[in-house]
Design a protein around this motif. Sequence first.
Motif, PDB file in Angstrom:
ATOM      1  N   LEU A   1      55.097  47.914  32.351  1.00 52.73           N
ATOM      2  CA  LEU A   1      54.312  47.513  33.883  1.00 52.73           C
ATOM      3  C   LEU A   1      54.797  48.328  35.090  1.00 52.73           C
ATOM      4  O   LEU A   1      56.070  48.592  35.118  1.00 52.73           O
TER       5      LEU A   1
ATOM      6  N   GLN B   1      52.597  35.475  33.879  1.00 48.72           N
ATOM      7  CA  GLN B   1      51.335  35.312  33.011  1.00 48.72           C
ATOM      8  C   GLN B   1      51.190  35.711  31.538  1.00 48.72           C
ATOM      9  O   GLN B   1      50.220  35.160  30.828  1.00 48.72           O
ATOM     10  N   ALA B   2      51.798  36.813  31.256  1.00 41.74           N
ATOM     11  CA  ALA B   2      51.438  37.294  29.909  1.00 41.74           C
ATOM     12  C   ALA B   2      51.736  36.252  28.723  1.00 41.74           C
ATOM     13  O   ALA B   2      51.314  36.513  27.693  1.00 41.74           O
TER      14      ALA B   2
ATOM     15  N   ARG C   1      51.119  35.701  40.674  1.00 43.91           N
ATOM     16  CA  ARG C   1      51.182  37.189  41.064  1.00 43.91           C
ATOM     17  C   ARG C   1      52.334  37.958  40.122  1.00 43.91           C
ATOM     18  O   ARG C   1      52.690  38.813  40.664  1.00 43.91           O
ATOM     19  N   THR C   2      52.852  37.225  39.228  1.00 44.23           N
ATOM     20  CA  THR C   2      53.700  38.031  38.327  1.00 44.23           C
ATOM     21  C   THR C   2      53.246  38.033  36.977  1.00 44.23           C
ATOM     22  O   THR C   2      53.158  37.221  36.134  1.00 44.23           O
ATOM     23  N   PRO C   3      52.702  39.403  36.705  1.00 46.68           N
ATOM     24  CA  PRO C   3      52.191  39.518  35.303  1.00 46.68           C
ATOM     25  C   PRO C   3      52.894  39.101  34.266  1.00 46.68           C
ATOM     26  O   PRO C   3      52.543  38.770  33.263  1.00 46.68           O
ATOM     27  N   THR C   4      54.239  39.468  34.035  1.00 46.45           N
ATOM     28  CA  THR C   4      55.111  39.166  32.857  1.00 46.45           C
ATOM     29  C   THR C   4      55.182  37.720  32.739  1.00 46.45           C
ATOM     30  O   THR C   4      55.283  37.267  31.585  1.00 46.45           O
TER      31      THR C   4
ATOM     32  N   ALA D   1      56.650  44.364  39.065  1.00 49.79           N
ATOM     33  CA  ALA D   1      56.117  43.297  39.126  1.00 49.79           C
ATOM     34  C   ALA D   1      56.021  42.590  40.759  1.00 49.79           C
ATOM     35  O   ALA D   1      56.619  42.811  41.591  1.00 49.79           O
TER      36      ALA D   1
END
Length: 392
Positions: free
Chosen positions: A46, A322-323, A317-320, A49
């Motif tokens: 990504l 949310q993953a 706001r933290t994609p990792t 972050a």
Amino acid sequence: PRQSCHSAPDRRTATRECNRCRHPVTPLAMLRLLAPPALACLAFLLPPALAGLRGDAGNGSSGRRLEASYGVLRGSFRLAKRFRLGADWRSEFQTDQIPDSGLTHSCATYIDDGSTVFSRDNKLVLKVASACGGGECLYSGRVMSKETFQYGLFVFVAKIPKCNYIWPALWLLPQSVQGDGAYGRWPCSGEIDVMETVHDQGFGAFNLVGGYGSDSGCDSPDRAECNRCLPGFCTSTTYGHYNMQGRYIVEPADCGRAHPTWQEHTFVLSWQPDELITWVNPHLSYDDNGHLVSVTPRAAPVGADGLPTWRSHVRQRTPTWQAVRPFMQRCFPGVAGPDAPFDKGFKIVMNIAIGGYDGAPCMWGRPECTTVCGGAVGSELVLSDMTIWRQG
């Protein structure tokens, strides 16, 4: 400290094509992505972050709201625990006795013979005490709190060793050295790194680690396996070589001295549902009742190279972060909250590793532990105070 995705002696020698983690024998060879080149197996690649700069965090037990805005946290926290660091420190901590060969592959072998963990002047000391017989590892100290904690403010006052390829850390892990927790073994049950730093770096790293089960690769978190991260898993971490969002400035390291250390600093973690924040040397304000009512970041010093003195990870706001949600929803319905895996209790861990990180010249089981990294012998992490504050 975390997990290997190959049976090779060091996961950092793995190919960049690595996309599936299997390690049925040592399921906690940890991800430490502090120095290039980062070749560890990640859930996906990504851009940096998007660590949150603004947000609110609620407290699950009281229902009250905290205000967290641009690094300033306001609320009302009472002192819930001050750790005993003197002669009775063993009532607070267990000492981990394990070689790092299956964890981070650092040169450390953690023992408990009185030389690597002890109390001095009512302070808890972790020390790289000596070389192992044969010279292919170094005896070092590692402790884990006996008590489990969930949410609150965590305040560490400590001197952190530097240089000589040292890798000290203040962090939180569920339940055991293997990272066992409500959602399985590491990384499924999470990890919170308050501070870790290596060698001559002038900064600390604040990192959140999660993961999900997988027996068929890491291309899609939506197809996660409900295997509790055994034997296959994918790791989803906020920290990486190209991600500066976890770094915060501390101070330059002077490697010209014997047994170099940073000066004593105060490291603070705010752990609330949906947001975690770490500061170094913030201004702490108290009311007349002794409640901690605000945490305010200090200005970055001259020479900070643009790094601040605090960092924040907001779930939305933290994609990792949310993953891992699809895995949690499918495999733990009614158990996992929106902020899983950071919705369960963790224990506090402190240790000194030596080498083993990306780019380090030494690793467990090799003579470089003493021929190259032997200058680490005598290095100490000295904890002079540690407190937990709870809202209310």
